[in-house]
Design a protein around this motif. Structure first.
Motif, short mmCIF file in Angstrom:
data_model
loop_
_atom_site.label_atom_id
_atom_site.label_comp_id
_atom_site.label_asym_id
_atom_site.label_seq_id
_atom_site.Cartn_x
_atom_site.Cartn_y
_atom_site.Cartn_z
N MET A 93 4.01 -5.83 27.50
CA MET A 93 2.86 -6.41 28.18
C MET A 93 3.31 -7.65 28.93
O MET A 93 4.49 -8.02 28.89
N THR A 94 2.39 -8.29 29.63
CA THR A 94 2.69 -9.54 30.33
C THR A 94 2.78 -10.65 29.29
O THR A 94 1.76 -11.08 28.73
N LEU A 95 4.00 -11.08 29.03
CA LEU A 95 4.30 -12.05 27.98
C LEU A 95 5.37 -13.02 28.48
O LEU A 95 6.05 -12.75 29.46
N PRO A 96 5.55 -14.15 27.79
CA PRO A 96 6.62 -15.09 28.19
C PRO A 96 8.00 -14.47 28.03
O PRO A 96 8.20 -13.58 27.18
N GLU A 97 8.96 -14.92 28.84
CA GLU A 97 10.30 -14.36 28.79
C GLU A 97 10.91 -14.46 27.39
O GLU A 97 11.58 -13.52 26.94
N GLU A 98 10.68 -15.55 26.71
CA GLU A 98 11.26 -15.71 25.37
C GLU A 98 10.82 -14.59 24.43
O GLU A 98 11.62 -14.01 23.70
N ARG A 99 9.53 -14.28 24.46
CA ARG A 99 9.05 -13.22 23.58
C ARG A 99 9.53 -11.86 24.05
O ARG A 99 9.89 -11.00 23.23
N LEU A 100 9.52 -11.62 25.35
CA LEU A 100 10.03 -10.35 25.86
C LEU A 100 11.49 -10.15 25.45
O LEU A 100 11.90 -9.03 25.11
N THR A 101 12.25 -11.23 25.46
CA THR A 101 13.66 -11.14 25.06
C THR A 101 13.77 -10.71 23.60
O THR A 101 14.61 -9.85 23.26
N ARG A 102 12.95 -11.28 22.75
CA ARG A 102 12.98 -10.89 21.33
C ARG A 102 12.62 -9.41 21.16
O ARG A 102 13.24 -8.70 20.36
N ILE A 103 11.62 -8.97 21.91
CA ILE A 103 11.17 -7.58 21.79
C ILE A 103 12.25 -6.60 22.22
O ILE A 103 12.58 -5.64 21.50
N VAL A 104 12.82 -6.82 23.41
CA VAL A 104 13.80 -5.86 23.93
C VAL A 104 15.10 -5.91 23.13
O VAL A 104 15.79 -4.89 22.98
N THR A 105 15.44 -7.07 22.57
CA THR A 105 16.63 -7.16 21.72
C THR A 105 16.43 -6.36 20.45
O THR A 105 17.33 -5.63 20.00
N ALA A 106 15.26 -6.48 19.86
CA ALA A 106 14.97 -5.71 18.65
C ALA A 106 14.96 -4.21 18.94
O ALA A 106 15.45 -3.41 18.14
N ALA A 107 14.43 -3.83 20.11
CA ALA A 107 14.39 -2.41 20.47
C ALA A 107 15.80 -1.85 20.63
O ALA A 107 16.07 -0.69 20.26
N LYS A 108 16.70 -2.64 21.18
CA LYS A 108 18.09 -2.20 21.34
C LYS A 108 18.69 -1.85 19.99
O LYS A 108 19.44 -0.86 19.87
N ASP A 109 18.35 -2.60 18.97
CA ASP A 109 18.93 -2.39 17.64
C ASP A 109 18.27 -1.25 16.88
O ASP A 109 18.80 -0.80 15.86
N PHE A 110 17.12 -0.78 17.36
CA PHE A 110 16.39 0.27 16.63
C PHE A 110 17.01 1.65 16.83
O PHE A 110 16.97 2.50 15.93
N ASN A 111 17.56 1.92 17.99
CA ASN A 111 18.32 3.14 18.29
C ASN A 111 17.48 4.42 18.44
O ASN A 111 18.05 5.50 18.55
N GLU A 112 16.16 4.33 18.44
CA GLU A 112 15.35 5.55 18.55
C GLU A 112 14.54 5.62 19.84
O GLU A 112 13.80 6.57 20.04
N PHE A 113 14.65 4.60 20.68
CA PHE A 113 13.90 4.60 21.93
C PHE A 113 14.80 5.01 23.08
O PHE A 113 15.94 4.57 23.17
N ALA A 114 14.26 5.85 23.96
CA ALA A 114 15.04 6.32 25.12
C ALA A 114 15.01 5.30 26.25
O ALA A 114 15.79 5.41 27.19
N GLY A 115 14.13 4.34 26.16
CA GLY A 115 14.03 3.33 27.21
C GLY A 115 12.91 2.37 26.93
O GLY A 115 12.21 2.47 25.91
N ILE A 116 12.73 1.43 27.85
CA ILE A 116 11.64 0.45 27.79
C ILE A 116 10.99 0.39 29.17
O ILE A 116 11.67 0.39 30.20
N ASN A 117 9.68 0.33 29.18
CA ASN A 117 8.90 0.16 30.40
C ASN A 117 8.41 -1.28 30.43
O ASN A 117 7.58 -1.67 29.61
N LEU A 118 8.92 -2.08 31.35
CA LEU A 118 8.57 -3.50 31.43
C LEU A 118 7.31 -3.65 32.29
O LEU A 118 7.37 -3.82 33.50
N GLU A 119 6.15 -3.57 31.63
CA GLU A 119 4.88 -3.67 32.36
C GLU A 119 4.44 -5.14 32.37
O GLU A 119 3.71 -5.59 31.50
N GLY A 120 4.84 -5.86 33.36
CA GLY A 120 4.62 -7.30 33.45
C GLY A 120 5.90 -8.03 33.11
O GLY A 120 6.82 -7.43 32.54
N PRO A 121 6.01 -9.28 33.54
CA PRO A 121 4.93 -10.18 33.97
C PRO A 121 4.76 -10.32 35.48
O PRO A 121 4.01 -11.19 35.92
#
Length: 370
Positions: A93-121
């Motif tokens: 979602m539309t969020l501050p860069e710091e939080r988006l960074t935490r989210i996408v970093t955690a997703a990288k470590d999860f290994n089950e997502f084929a990608g991320i859709n950056l909807e915002g900001p």
């Protein structure tokens, strides 16, 4: 991993048509090699289709992708796969860069997502939808690069409103970082046309959070229609887009260019009540989710498999077209070939004539054996 043969099924083949035939699966992959001592599944009267691919959804089962925790990711993954969505590209979602960074970093470590859709900001305050206006940012290529690096390259789609300051320059520079999508925009026809010429080839949830078609001011929808390189997302939950518009979008754009998405939020699969999306309160009431104003639609509460059922049963969309738009096209959009052919992962669904899930196979492993 054991070998499996699926025989007598109505198989959705790479020509996007159903043909009665046989599929062989070994070591998680579809194969042309003869198999011995394989488990045989008789799929007579069943539709055998590729697992669905959702490239735009926010959450389900009481969790949001932006929670950014392993617990949330696991719950989302388990629910989605149990519903036949075997390839996941969740959206922020539309969020501050710091939080988006935490989210996408955690997703990288999860290994089950084929990608991320950056909807915002990088969106317009004039078409905010259910996004949080407090965190809108001007298009920033360096920010996108930082987020892409943090994600380990997982960001497949990044949205932008092409009329905001610096957007066209952003599109030129960012199109090699991720697929850039027109979204949450008040742009007119001419600006949208410039954006497509600059490198945008994707439109986020067509019709929603953008100017509608007007015969004197055609807007971004007609600009997208005229550019054959542009693909469009379509929410088929029966709430966001009228049945007739879904049918006519498929007719106008052609089935190669339409991608069904769910845009589902955390209330999907849950009882009616109060939930959250992007830090804002959302009320689920039946098949609809809105902000507290009761008017602003806040994502959907329908998973992609149910969107397919709605499209076929209520919107009179051909099943072959619905499968193509909910599996083949979204897979291609993020660089994946999910056709049922030799060498591809065995992500396979078996549906009965009423489109109920009979079996789900993820990478050759049956998730819900009968």
């Amino acid at each position: 991993m054991s070998s499996i043969i699926i025989k007598n099924g109505n198989i959705f083949c790479p020509d996007c048509k159903f043909h009665v035939g046989t599929l062989a699966i070994s070591d998680g992959l579809i194969t042309n090699s003869p198999l011995q001592d394989a488990e045989v599944i008789d799929a007579q009267d069943l539709f055998i289709i590729p697992g669905l691919v959702d490239i735009h959804f926010h959450g389900c089962a009481g969790y949001d992708f932006c929670d950014g925790t392993d617990e949330a990711f696991r719950a989302i993954y388990d629910y989605e796969t149990s519903q036949g969505i075997t390839t996941l590209c969740p959206a922020t979602m539309t969020l501050p860069e710091e939080r988006l960074t935490r989210i996408v970093t955690a997703a990288k470590d999860f290994n089950e997502f084929a990608g991320i859709n950056l909807e915002g900001p990088f969106i317009s305050p004039a078409k905010i939808g259910a996004q949080n206006p407090a965190f809108i940012a001007k298009p920033d290529v360096d920010m996108l690069r930082r987020l892409q690096d943090a994600s380990g390259g997982l960001i497949k789609i990044a949205v932008v409103a092409p009329e905001v300051e610096g957007a066209l320059e952003f599109i030129h520079e960012a199109r090699d970082i991720a697929k850039i999508s027109l979204a949450h925009t008040a742009c007119d026809y001419d600006t949208a046309k410039l954006a497509f010429e600059a490198g945008i080839n994707h439109v986020t949830h067509l019709y929603n959070a953008m100017n509608p078609i007007n015969h004197r001011n055609p807007g971004p929808i007609i600009a997208a229609l005229e550019n054959e390189s542009v693909e469009v997302e379509l929410i088929c939950d029966g709430v966001h887009v009228h049945h007739a518009i879904v049918r006519n979008t498929l007719k106008a754009f052609g089935t190669d260019r339409v991608i069904f998405i769910s845009d589902s939020m955390e209330a999907t699969g849950m009882k009616d009540g109060i939930y959250e999306l992007g830090g804002q309160k959302v009320i689920k009431n039946g098949s609809k989710a809105t902000l507290e104003d009761g008017q602003t639609i806040a994502g959907s509460v329908t998973n992609l498999m149910d969107c397919v059922r709605i499209a076929v049963k209520k919107m009179n969309v051909n099943l072959e077209d619905a499968v193509k738009c909910a599996s083949i096209n979204p897979g291609k959009s993020i660089g994946l070939d999910v056709n049922l052919k030799a060498g591809n992962y065995a992500n396979i669904l078996a549906l009965d004539k009423k489109l109920n899930l009979v079996r789900i196979m993820k990478n050759g492993r049956i998730i819900n054996p009968l």
